[in-house]
Scaffold this active site. Structure first.
Site, short mmCIF file in Angstrom:
data_model
loop_
_atom_site.label_atom_id
_atom_site.label_comp_id
_atom_site.label_asym_id
_atom_site.label_seq_id
_atom_site.Cartn_x
_atom_site.Cartn_y
_atom_site.Cartn_z
CE LYS A 81 4.77 -1.66 7.01
NZ LYS A 81 4.20 -0.54 7.31
NE ARG A 141 -2.17 1.21 -0.41
CZ ARG A 141 -1.14 1.21 0.16
NH1 ARG A 141 -0.65 0.69 -0.35
NH2 ARG A 141 -1.96 0.19 1.10
NE ARG A 198 -0.81 -5.39 8.37
CZ ARG A 198 0.33 -4.60 6.97
NH1 ARG A 198 0.13 -6.12 6.50
NH2 ARG A 198 -0.35 -3.53 6.72
NE ARG A 223 -3.77 0.71 5.21
CZ ARG A 223 -3.69 1.81 4.76
NH1 ARG A 223 -4.11 2.89 3.98
NH2 ARG A 223 -2.60 1.62 4.08
NE ARG A 275 -0.12 4.93 0.38
CZ ARG A 275 0.42 3.76 1.08
NH1 ARG A 275 1.95 3.43 1.57
NH2 ARG A 275 -0.57 3.57 1.85
#
Ligand code: AMP
Length: 199
Positions: A14, A134, A89, A145, A128
């Site tokens: 996204k 992160r 969300r 998540r 990632r």
């Protein structure tokens, strides 16, 4: 003057696509996740309030998130439209955004739904994590998540589908290919950038 959303599970691409699509259409890409991460980095009061929430892969309370989006969409660059990435969300956020659009005398033009299967999403998020470090990209938090997304956010797509807004796009493939698919899907619905931006 398109008002757009991009939705899909964490890791569907996204963020990457939002920036590219927004640029092509001449609207700002607004990512609530990026805004939270920036606040955490700068250790603002908001950042301090949301650090533990992001680290756990939970959702930030609607009141905080809605206020942040309201402020962001009031800025000058968002008057000609916006592309929201990672918002709304929850059902409460959908209702809030409807209110914002009503006050603007506008409506949503389209919702791009990026589709990617779970294995691919976990693979991308793990990659990632290695690249960007992160703190919410550990395997356990990734899985959580995805669960939160399926429970809280995936059902909202039905609301947008009922309004006839959803464009489904396969999120698997080269970044350029996926961007082209999204722009084609939007163009087919009459959502296009200005020629000078596309040139
Ligand atoms: P993202 O970068 O969109 O995956 O967002 C990263 C994290 O920021 C999420 O796991 C949530 O903790 C928080 N977050 C981002 N957007 C929202 C939202 N619309 N509502 C609640 N929490 C959010």
């Amino acid at each position: 003057m398109p008002n757009l959303l991009i939705v899909g599970p964490p890791g569907a691409g996204k963020g990457t696509q939002a920036v590219r699509i927004a640029e092509a259409l001449g609207v700002p890409a607004v990512s609530t996740g990026d805004i939270f991460r920036q606040n955490i980095k700068e250790q603002t009061e908001l950042g301090q309030r949301v650090t533990a929430i992001l680290d756990a892969g939970e959702y930030v309370p609607d009141e905080l998130t809605n206020e942040l989006v309201d402020d962001r969409l009031a800025q000058a660059d968002a008057q000609a439209g916006y592309l929201l990435d990672g918002y709304p969300r929850t059902a409460g956020q959908v209702a809030f955004l409807d209110g914002v659009n009503e006050r603007r005398g506008e409506r949503l033009d389209a919702v791009v739904r990026l589709v990617a299967d779970t294995d691919e999403v976990v693979r991308r998020l793990s990659a990632r994590a290695a690249e960007q470090g992160r703190s919410d990209d550990t395997e356990e938090v990734i899985r959580h998540r995805l669960e939160v997304y399926e429970r809280e956010t995936a059902p909202l797509v039905a609301t947008f589908a009922e309004r006839g807004l959803v464009i489904e796009v396969d999120g698997i493939g080269a970044v350029d290919e996926v961007t082209a698919r999204i722009l084609d899907g939007l163009a087919a619905r009459g959502v296009q950038g200005t020629p000078s931006v596309q040139a």
